[in-house]
Enzyme design. Structure first.
Site, short mmCIF file in Angstrom:
data_model
loop_
_atom_site.label_atom_id
_atom_site.label_comp_id
_atom_site.label_asym_id
_atom_site.label_seq_id
_atom_site.Cartn_x
_atom_site.Cartn_y
_atom_site.Cartn_z
N GLU A 99 -39.96 27.32 -21.06
CA GLU A 99 -39.87 27.72 -19.65
C GLU A 99 -39.61 29.20 -19.52
O GLU A 99 -40.17 29.88 -18.68
CB GLU A 99 -38.71 27.00 -18.96
CG GLU A 99 -38.88 25.53 -18.80
CD GLU A 99 -37.61 24.92 -18.24
OE1 GLU A 99 -37.74 23.97 -17.47
OE2 GLU A 99 -36.50 25.40 -18.54
N ASN B 224 -25.39 21.98 -12.67
CA ASN B 224 -26.74 22.50 -12.89
C ASN B 224 -27.73 21.41 -12.54
O ASN B 224 -27.46 20.23 -12.76
CB ASN B 224 -26.94 22.90 -14.35
CG ASN B 224 -26.12 24.11 -14.73
OD1 ASN B 224 -26.03 25.07 -13.99
ND2 ASN B 224 -25.51 24.05 -15.89
N GLY C 274 -33.66 26.37 -24.04
CA GLY C 274 -33.02 26.59 -22.75
C GLY C 274 -32.18 27.84 -22.77
O GLY C 274 -31.96 28.46 -23.82
N VAL C 275 -31.68 28.23 -21.61
CA VAL C 275 -30.87 29.43 -21.51
C VAL C 275 -29.43 29.12 -21.90
O VAL C 275 -28.98 27.98 -21.83
CB VAL C 275 -30.93 30.00 -20.07
CG1 VAL C 275 -30.16 29.12 -19.10
CG2 VAL C 275 -30.42 31.43 -20.04
N GLY C 276 -28.70 30.13 -22.36
CA GLY C 276 -27.30 29.93 -22.70
C GLY C 276 -26.92 30.55 -24.03
O GLY C 276 -27.78 30.92 -24.83
N GLY D 299 -35.87 21.85 -16.42
CA GLY D 299 -37.00 21.39 -17.24
C GLY D 299 -36.58 20.61 -18.45
O GLY D 299 -37.42 20.25 -19.28
#
Length: 535
Positions: free
Chosen positions: A327, A417, A302-304, A421
């Site tokens: 993703e 948030n 995931g993003v971050g 996904g």
């Protein structure tokens, strides 16, 4: 066209627009000139007849319509037409739409339309950084439906959510047949283009043409004609390099020259680096125990900043020939590709970053061999995630002592948030890991609590929790064993005794997953009353 030429190309666009204000009759010549929408972008002469202004295209969008757009966190989304529509509404035009996207999108779409109150309903994902849409969702002014990203396309195609009136998609170019070549993301644009009555195409001249060729567009059939999605390795290509639309379905073509917004991830701090270190040690132990192969299995990240730190740690590790089935691809993924650590990366978008585009344009063939962008229905396909044995890395808002995870809501009520996904991957991964700091807000808030205030992932869905304090391997444990492991290995020292005291008193009362209902949310109540979970 090299990257420097692309920059010059965008500069000429801006100059041409200023000329149009003074010389409106020059419009036809400029639009067909070599530095604007020329035959490299519009590859059929008939397409030039469909070129209109963003204002004219926005007039096609009527009150009550459902609009589906391209775009994914926030890359490859339409910008010119939404901005024009927002201005029209601000000037008194009455339009309020249902807006569907692939994921969260940028400010020109979500934020500006929400600012002028032009969104009635929204799905499947928003992000708190877009303050206007976030505020309207949390006030109830926008009816928001949070949907697993991998499930959105099939729900739309099945008709569960209603019809798509208009699709607005961003494109690099349009083929002679009228098919659309995406830019930095795919998302749900193939589904929206298929189901929409009309399609508006924003051809973005700020996006370099060298991106063409990395997309793989494949859409599975619906029941009862569903077949397997024939992806057996992350790099398998099973579709077309364009989204099928057709000349007749394109209602308008608009030139855009607005790049995707960029956001810089901060350098990993000490806590993020400790989390990354624990994860790498855990993965090494899994390889040693022969539960993972030497080059691991395909990674989803995931993003971050924590996940970025993990990727940077993987780059420095001895691991080779890694693969991504995810993703999105962060800039760190490009660093790993260049370093030879990653041999193949599959996603539905990559995080927009000028350095990434420049590198891509300098070595387009190299990157096209190693990157494939797919519809989110395929990047997040449960069948493929399970078949490939993906290692899922996601980040929660909070986790409770028995393993329920809250990924979406602050204090159980305020949307921060969407689930995105994380559910697609967490529940279906070969190995599902959640990573987070043990506290936030200068230790005033514990990420580990007796009971989460909102549950997105149950204790049945994932396997390992990692904080800067340590690792809790929850595989095969009972609820009481999970509670002990999470508290003892992952809780912050300031909260460990508080959580252990709660657990021991609850366990004394009995039950499979013991709780004291009157105290289950005591930490959250204290936070609300005093500004801190600490006594």
């Amino acid at each position: 066209m090299d990257f420097s030429a692309q920059i010059r190309y965008a500069a000429v666009n801006v100059l041409a627009k200023s000329m149009l204000k003074r010389l409106p009759h020059a419009r036809f010549v400029i639009l067909r000139g070599e530095n604007m929408l020329d035959s490299t972008r519009l590859r059929n002469k008939k397409l030039f007849d469909k070129v209109v202004s963003a204002d004219d295209a926005a007039l096609l969008i009527e009150d009550g319509m459902t609009v589906g757009t391209s775009g994914f966190t926030p890359a490859g989304y339409p910008k010119a037409v939404p901005l024009a529509l927002a201005k029209q509404v601000e000037n008194g035009r009455q339009v309020k739409i249902t807006l569907w996207t692939g994921s969260s999108v940028g400010p020109e779409l979500d934020n500006e339309l929400a600012r002028v109150n032009a969104i009635a309903r929204r799905a499947p994902m928003i992000r708190y950084t877009q303050k206007h849409i976030s505020a309207r969702v949390n006030s109830g002014e926008v009816a928001y439906t949070d949907i697993h990203l991998g499930a959105m396309a099939s729900q739309v195609e099945c008709g569960h959510l209603g019809e798509v009136d208009i699709a607005i998609v961003e494109a690099l170019a349009i083929t002679p047949e009228g098919h659309v070549i995406p830019t930095t993301s795919v998302g749900n644009m193939a589904t929206f283009a298929k189901m929409a009555k009309k399609v508006i195409v924003e051809v973005n001249t700020a996006q370099p043409l060298c991106l063409e060729g990395m997309h793989d567009i494949y859409m599975p059939n619906l029941p009862p004609c569903t077949r397997e999605v024939p992806i057996f390795r992350p790099g398998d290509r099973i579709g077309t390099p364009y989204v099928e639309v057709g000349l007749d379905k394109i209602a308008a073509i608009v030139e855009s020259d607005r790049p995707d917004p960029t956001s810089s991830l901060v350098e990993p701090d000490a806590e993020s680096e400790r989390i990354a270190g624990y994860l790498l040690d855990f993965l090494a132990a899994e390889v040693k125990a022969k539960r993972l192969p030497p080059n691991l299995l395909p990674l989803q990240s995931g993003v971050g900043n924590i996940n970025n730190a993990v990727l940077m740690g993987l780059k420095k590790s001895s691991l080779e020939n890694l693969e991504f089935y995810s993703e999105l691809l962060q800039p760190a993924a490009f660093d790993m590709i260049e370093a030879g650590k990653v041999k193949m990366a599959s996603a539905t978008c990559f995080t927009p970053d000028p350095s990434v585009l420049e590198r891509f344009c300098q070595r387009p063939d190299y990157y096209r061999e190693r990157i494939v962008l797919r519809p989110v229905a395929i990047s997040n396909c449960i069948e493929v995630i399970r078949r490939l044995g993906v290692i899922a890395l996601n980040t929660p808002i909070e986790v409770d002592i028995y393993g329920q995870v809250n990924s979406t809501h602050l204090m159980g009520t305020r949307m921060m948030n969407a689930i995105g996904g994380s559910g697609d991957f967490a529940r279906n991964a070969y190995l599902s890991v959640f990573t987070t700091t043990s506290t936030t807000k200068e230790d005033k808030v514990s990420r580990i609590v007796p009971m989460v205030t909102h549950a997105d992932h149950t204790e049945h869905d994932w396997h390992v929790l990692i904080t800067e304090q340590g690792v809790a391997d929850l595989r095969g444990l009972s609820p009481r064993e999970r509670a002990r492991s999470i508290i003892e290995n992952c809780a912050h020292p300031k909260y460990k005794d508080i959580l252990l005291d709660y657990y021991k008193r609850a366990a004394a009362k009995g039950g499979h997953s013991p709780h004291i209902l009157a105290e289950a949310f005591a930490l959250e109540v204290r936070l609300e009353e005093t500004g801190s979970m600490l006594p």
